[in-house]
Design an enzyme around this catalytic site. Structure first.
Site, mmCIF file in Angstrom:
data_model
loop_
_atom_site.group_PDB
_atom_site.id
_atom_site.type_symbol
_atom_site.label_atom_id
_atom_site.label_comp_id
_atom_site.label_asym_id
_atom_site.label_seq_id
_atom_site.Cartn_x
_atom_site.Cartn_y
_atom_site.Cartn_z
ATOM 1 N N LYS A 150 -9.290 13.442 4.561
ATOM 2 C CA LYS A 150 -8.320 12.338 4.535
ATOM 3 C C LYS A 150 -7.330 12.614 5.647
ATOM 4 O O LYS A 150 -7.336 13.708 6.214
ATOM 5 C CB LYS A 150 -7.617 12.279 3.177
ATOM 6 C CG LYS A 150 -7.049 13.643 2.707
ATOM 7 C CD LYS A 150 -6.367 13.556 1.351
ATOM 8 C CE LYS A 150 -7.314 13.551 0.181
ATOM 9 N NZ LYS A 150 -7.245 12.340 -0.607
ATOM 10 N N ARG A 151 -6.480 11.627 5.976
ATOM 11 C CA ARG A 151 -5.452 11.896 6.964
ATOM 12 C C ARG A 151 -4.630 13.111 6.532
ATOM 13 O O ARG A 151 -4.445 13.359 5.340
ATOM 14 C CB ARG A 151 -4.542 10.663 7.119
ATOM 15 C CG ARG A 151 -5.206 9.513 7.856
ATOM 16 C CD ARG A 151 -5.562 9.871 9.282
ATOM 17 N NE ARG A 151 -4.366 9.989 10.100
ATOM 18 C CZ ARG A 151 -3.947 9.078 10.969
ATOM 19 N NH1 ARG A 151 -4.627 7.971 11.161
ATOM 20 N NH2 ARG A 151 -2.849 9.271 11.670
ATOM 21 N N LYS A 177 -15.271 7.315 -3.256
ATOM 22 C CA LYS A 177 -16.517 7.595 -2.520
ATOM 23 C C LYS A 177 -17.125 8.913 -2.990
ATOM 24 O O LYS A 177 -18.342 9.023 -3.167
ATOM 25 C CB LYS A 177 -16.242 7.612 -1.011
ATOM 26 C CG LYS A 177 -15.776 6.247 -0.485
ATOM 27 C CD LYS A 177 -15.114 6.330 0.896
ATOM 28 C CE LYS A 177 -14.356 5.031 1.192
ATOM 29 N NZ LYS A 177 -13.426 5.149 2.331
ATOM 30 N N LYS A 222 -0.154 14.621 0.900
ATOM 31 C CA LYS A 222 -1.539 14.820 0.453
ATOM 32 C C LYS A 222 -1.845 16.296 0.174
ATOM 33 O O LYS A 222 -2.861 16.630 -0.418
ATOM 34 C CB LYS A 222 -2.518 14.254 1.487
ATOM 35 C CG LYS A 222 -2.389 12.726 1.662
ATOM 36 C CD LYS A 222 -3.323 12.214 2.756
ATOM 37 C CE LYS A 222 -3.120 10.749 3.099
ATOM 38 N NZ LYS A 222 -3.756 9.810 2.145
ATOM 39 N N HIS A 233 0.807 -1.234 0.000
ATOM 40 C CA HIS A 233 0.000 0.000 0.000
ATOM 41 C C HIS A 233 0.830 1.271 0.000
ATOM 42 O O HIS A 233 0.272 2.358 0.161
ATOM 43 C CB HIS A 233 -0.930 0.048 1.218
ATOM 44 C CG HIS A 233 -1.946 -1.037 1.269
ATOM 45 N ND1 HIS A 233 -3.232 -0.873 0.809
ATOM 46 C CD2 HIS A 233 -1.865 -2.309 1.713
ATOM 47 C CE1 HIS A 233 -3.905 -2.007 0.991
ATOM 48 N NE2 HIS A 233 -3.094 -2.896 1.536
ATOM 49 N N THR A 260 -9.018 6.029 -1.711
ATOM 50 C CA THR A 260 -10.331 5.373 -1.817
ATOM 51 C C THR A 260 -11.432 6.400 -1.553
ATOM 52 O O THR A 260 -12.552 6.255 -2.037
ATOM 53 C CB THR A 260 -10.454 4.214 -0.804
ATOM 54 O OG1 THR A 260 -9.924 4.635 0.451
ATOM 55 C CG2 THR A 260 -9.703 2.991 -1.287
HETATM 56 C C1 26Q Z 1 3.158 0.939 10.608
HETATM 57 C C2 26Q Z 1 4.084 0.689 11.596
HETATM 58 C C3 26Q Z 1 3.865 1.113 12.892
HETATM 59 C C4 26Q Z 1 2.686 1.767 13.201
HETATM 60 C C5 26Q Z 1 1.752 2.017 12.219
HETATM 61 C C6 26Q Z 1 1.979 1.601 10.921
HETATM 62 C C7 26Q Z 1 0.988 1.877 9.873
HETATM 63 C C8 26Q Z 1 -0.363 1.783 10.117
HETATM 64 C C9 26Q Z 1 -1.281 2.074 9.121
HETATM 65 C C10 26Q Z 1 1.404 2.229 8.609
HETATM 66 C C11 26Q Z 1 0.479 2.513 7.613
HETATM 67 C C12 26Q Z 1 -0.874 2.431 7.872
HETATM 68 C C13 26Q Z 1 -1.893 2.733 6.873
HETATM 69 C C14 26Q Z 1 -1.633 2.993 5.603
HETATM 70 C C15 26Q Z 1 -2.688 3.356 4.654
HETATM 71 O O1 26Q Z 1 -3.827 3.589 5.034
HETATM 72 N N1 26Q Z 1 -2.378 3.389 3.353
HETATM 73 C C16 26Q Z 1 -3.368 3.726 2.352
HETATM 74 O O2 26Q Z 1 -3.971 2.525 1.894
HETATM 75 C C17 26Q Z 1 -5.074 2.794 1.062
HETATM 76 C C18 26Q Z 1 -5.716 1.473 0.698
HETATM 77 O O3 26Q Z 1 -4.934 0.780 -0.211
HETATM 78 C C19 26Q Z 1 -4.635 3.567 -0.174
HETATM 79 O O4 26Q Z 1 -5.782 3.915 -0.904
HETATM 80 C C20 26Q Z 1 -3.873 4.833 0.226
HETATM 81 O O5 26Q Z 1 -3.342 5.447 -0.938
HETATM 82 C C21 26Q Z 1 -2.753 4.471 1.179
HETATM 83 O O6 26Q Z 1 -2.107 5.645 1.636
#
Ligand code: 26Q
Length: 830
Positions: free
Chosen positions: A563-564, A675, A569, A372, A671
């Site tokens: 979004k975050r 939406k 972004k 991702h 995503t």
């Molecule tokens: C990793 C290590 C330690 C703590 C937290 C994390 C962590 C947690 C969540 C790293 C990343 C995430 C989430 C990532 C994320 O949401 N990525 C998004 O995924 C979507 C679904 O595929 C994409 O549409 C987005 O582009 C992408 O940013």
């Protein structure tokens, strides 16, 4: 006692707990209120009613759930296991009513009790068990898996505290603990009978057995128990009801006071606390120090429990271990569960006496990995000493996998030492680290990116060497979102209009929305389309008023970015445009301008200081712009606090314009962009992630494109990027930056935004300034297009009509066909 009300239960013929008629529902809601909540109607709080109703709805899913589980165990169908550290499932009540098709009857049953369904739905505390896109994707996929009648289990962690609640104080983000379980969770079913042990720390011992086999025993420092907590996930109007199984950590020993003397008593308490800590809290992403020991322990904990559960189910199905990969496929949602590669090997070799080569075949055939992110700083690696300390046996297995893998690479590319160093599972530059993306890629039979552009870049950059070695492993599966939650549930007015125009059935075959194109020039339809959007905007305006006190004009163009918060972004690019408009109005107060309401929403990671500063900037701009009489209501700026799934339900349907403005090459897919599109918003966006495909589908005439392409971004960087030159060569940009630096948006404090402005002028890692001119130009086109109401409405219709590709049903269909080799199983009731 005389004045206690007597309860009138309606006469019903339908069976208790499963009847779908109004009378049966009414009876069972009241039954639950009394028997489960211990309340009677006259004193029940809305929350009591919410619980009583939810239990009544849950009852209606139980027969389906039992039938579904039974069918999977009895048949030799393969089961898809979706392993994800996050499931951002959102509020359950409304969605379950829609999927079960009982919304209208429940509404009537409640009305007979003097209650309003919408009010009860609004009470639900959502499980915030995810950060954003990745967690929500997992939830959309569960909905599609059930709807498509695919045997599936979602496996994850039952965090006691999900993503923090966001409050805005003095313009700054303040994090508040998410106590989602405080009042109880009616949707989950605790399964104390489904529990597994998971080891941590300690050391290993090896010996050779009677057959001359090399054996290893792991002597852990401590062991934790994982208990299953199930949430049923019904499909849309089908009998299938799959399970989301989340693991809750507990202490192994029962907490029995009598077994301990005084000293051991506290040791036992400590043990209990340590064990329960494992599933205590969800880690936010984008944290500078995310590589925490506890996070690694969490990942291993849920992966080990899930794999052990799959082995248990395999035995229950009466299948031999050799058939594991025929019976199960495990999809790794990013690298967070990638320890599964080593853990499945350990379970097979150490605990089931399978030979290495056979175990490796099974593991690879069973696992597949979804990437991702391309951002190097977001690629997961773990410090080797830490890994060794927490999971000593797994590190040994990773070493063995690595040594065999590197032999294979050596054979294919003799003498290429640089390649070996790049592909190794261990990064040996400086302090050694375990590379989880490499581990996941080596241990999987399929690797996929989440949008066409992202997959291509993945193959060209981060996983280039692997794509060269195994080109057949790589494929694209563009993300999708569920139209049940994000259209039917969130936008009921649009759903009615669609039903009446193109007939029902679009929600399970979203390509049917194409039929709308035939109405894009029908004036009566255009009027109805506009009326739906208008009503949704009014609803959002009301929420904005109640959440922030800001009054917005629902006839203005609603320009939304939710979004975050992250520099890539580029919420600050949007902010710079608002400042530009503000300066134009200040210069020429009579300027005729398309009235716009800018809405932002999103959380910043608690330790991501620049992201928090961006939130403060948006609020600073809002404070100035919203209160300046010169602006006279032509611009409004809103930061909508606590963007989550529940708030998203009101936000997406109210958007005219969707901001998808990340630096090209940085957003894997997005995503939210999908939406918005489904709900008839037009997109202003870069050629990034799934925007590329959204534009292809919508048609370029229905999409506002701007900005450098990914290869142009790379070229600018290669040739030396000097953001300050961009600032100096554009008056409006320079003035906007100067105004921020002057303290105009920080109550005269010229220091507050200095780091943000300096960063843009002198570093600007995401090329905000390079894209500014092109962004502003496209925004002018947006304003112009808005003036022609008919044209705008037509474009809005075209966006919805052509959004069919972005249903998560299509995405899950592709996983089933190309990666999992799984087919649906029909579930019969009774
Ligand atoms: C990793 C290590 C330690 C703590 C937290 C994390 C962590 C947690 C969540 C790293 C990343 C995430 C989430 C990532 C994320 O949401 N990525 C998004 O995924 C979507 C679904 O595929 C994409 O549409 C987005 O582009 C992408 O940013």
């Amino acid at each position: 006692m005389d004045d206690l009300p007597t309860l009138k239960t309606p006469a019903v013929a339908e069976p208790a707990r499963s009847g779908l008629g109004v009378a049966a529902l009414q009876r069972d809601i009241v039954d639950n209120l009394i028997c489960l909540q211990g309340r009677y109607p006259e004193i029940a709080t809305p929350h009591d009613w919410y619980m009583a109703l939810s239990f009544a709805v849950r009852d209606r899913m139980m027969a389906r759930r039992v039938a579904t589980t039974h069918a999977y165990v009895a048949s030799d169908a393969k089961v898809a296991c979706y392993l994800s550290a996050e499931f951002l499932i959102g509020p359950q009540l409304g969605n379950n009513l829609i999927n079960l098709g009982i919304e209208s009857n429940v509404r009537d049953a409640l009305q007979a009790l003097g209650l309003d369904l919408d009010a009860l739905v609004a009470i639900e505390e959502e499980p915030g068990l995810g950060n954003g896109g990745l967690g929500r994707l997992a939830a959309c996929y569960l909905d599609s898996l059930s709807t498509l009648e695919i045997p599936a289990i979602g496996y994850g962690i039952r965090y006691e505290f999900g993503i923090f609640d966001q409050e805005i104080k003095d313009g700054w983000q303040v994090e508040v603990t998410d106590k989602w379980l405080q009042k109880g969770n009616p949707w989950e079913i605790l399964r104390p009978d489904v529990a597994f042990y998971v080891n941590f720390g300690g050391r290993t011992e090896s010996w050779t057995d009677e057959q001359g086999r090399y054996c290893v025993r792991w002597i852990p420092a401590y062991t934790v128990k994982g208990v299953a907590v199930d949430t049923p996930t019904p499909g849309f109007r089908v009998n299938t009801c799959n399970t989301l199984r989340l693991w809750k950590s507990e202490a192994v020993e029962s907490f029995d006071l009598q077994d301990f003397n005084a000293g051991d008593y506290y040791e036992a308490v400590h043990e209990k606390v340590r064990s329960e800590t494992l599933s205590k809290v969800l880690y936010p992403n984008d944290e500078p120090e995310a590589g925490k020991r506890l996070r690694l322990a969490q990942q291993y904990f849920f992966v080990s429990c899930s794999l052990q559960d799959m082995l248990r189910l395999l035995a229950l199905k009466g299948e031999p271990i050799s058939r594991f990969a025929d019976m199960f496929t495990a999809q790794l949602n990013d690298t967070h569960p990638s320890i599964a590669v080593a853990e499945l090997m350990r379970l097979l070799i150490d605990e089931r006496n399978v030979e290495w080569d056979d175990a490796w075949t099974i593991t690879r055939n069973a696992l597949a990995y979804t990437n991702h992110t391309l951002l190097p700083e977001a690629l997961e690696t773990w410090s080797l000493p830490l890994f060794q300390d927490v999971l000593p046996r797994l590190l040994e297995i990773i070493y063995e996998i690595n040594s065999r893998f590197l032999d294979e690479v050596r054979q294919r590319f003799p003498g290429d030492h640089a390649r070996l160093a790049r592909m190794s599972l261990i990064d040996e530059h400086g302090a050694k680290r375990v590379r989880m993306a490499n581990l996941a890629t080596v241990g999987s039979h399929a690797v996929n990116g989440v949008a066409a552009l992202h997959t291509r870049l993945l193959e060209q950059t981060v996983l280039h060497d692997f794509a060269e070695l195994w080109p057949e492993k790589f494929r694209n599966v563009t993300n999708g979102v569920t139209p049940r939650r994000f259209m039917m549930l969130s936008n009921p007015k649009l759903s009615v209009l669609l039903d009446e125009t193109i007939g029902e059935g679009w929600a399970t075959d979203l390509t049917k929305l194409r039929k709308l194109e035939a109405y894009a020039d029908d004036p009566a339809f255009l009027d109805r389309w506009r009326a739906v959007k208008q009503a949704n905007k009014q609803a959002l305006a009301a929420r904005i008023k109640s959440e922030t006190g800001i009054v917005v004009d629902p006839t203005a163009l609603f320009d939304i970015q939710v979004k975050r918060i992250h520099e890539y972004k580029r919420q600050h690019l949007n902010a710079l445009y608002i400042i530009t408009l503000y300066l134009r109005l200040r210069r020429d107060p009579n300027l005729s301008m398309t009235p716009r309401c800018f809405v932002f929403g999103g959380k910043a990671a608690p330790g991501y200081w620049m992201a928090k500063l961006i939130i403060r900037l948006i609020n600073g701009i809002a404070e100035v712009v919203n209160n300046d009489p010169t602006v006279n209501g032509r611009l409004k700026v809103v930061f909508f606090p606590d963007f989550n799934i529940k708030n998203a339900h009101t936000i997406y349907p109210a958007a005219d314009l969707s901001e998808q403005i990340s630096t090209a090459g940085k957003e894997a897919s997005g995503t939210g962009n999908m939406k918005f599109m489904m709900n008839g918003a037009l997109t202003i966006g870069t050629l990034d992630g799934a925007n590329v495909e959204i534009r292809e589908e919508a048609g370029e005439e229905n999409f506002f494109l701007f900005g450098l392409t990914e290869s142009e971004v790379e070229r600018v960087r290669r040739e030396g990027y000097h953001p300050d030159n961009y600032a100096n060569s554009n008056d409006e940009l320079r003035e906007a930056l100067d105004l921020v630096a002057s303290g105009h948006f920080s109550r005269g404090d010229a220091n507050m935004f200095r780091p943000l402005v300096d960063n843009l002028r002198w570093s600007d890692p995401f090329l905000v300034l390079a894209d500014y001119v092109s962004y502003v130009a496209r925004q002018e086109d947006v304003s112009h297009a808005w003036q022609d109401t008919k044209r705008w409405t037509r474009m809005s219709i075209m966006n919805t009509a052509r959004s069919g590709k972005f249903s998560s049903d299509r995405a899950i269909g592709e996983y089933c066909e190309h990666i999992w080799n799984i087919r649906p199983v029909k579930i019969a009731l009774e």
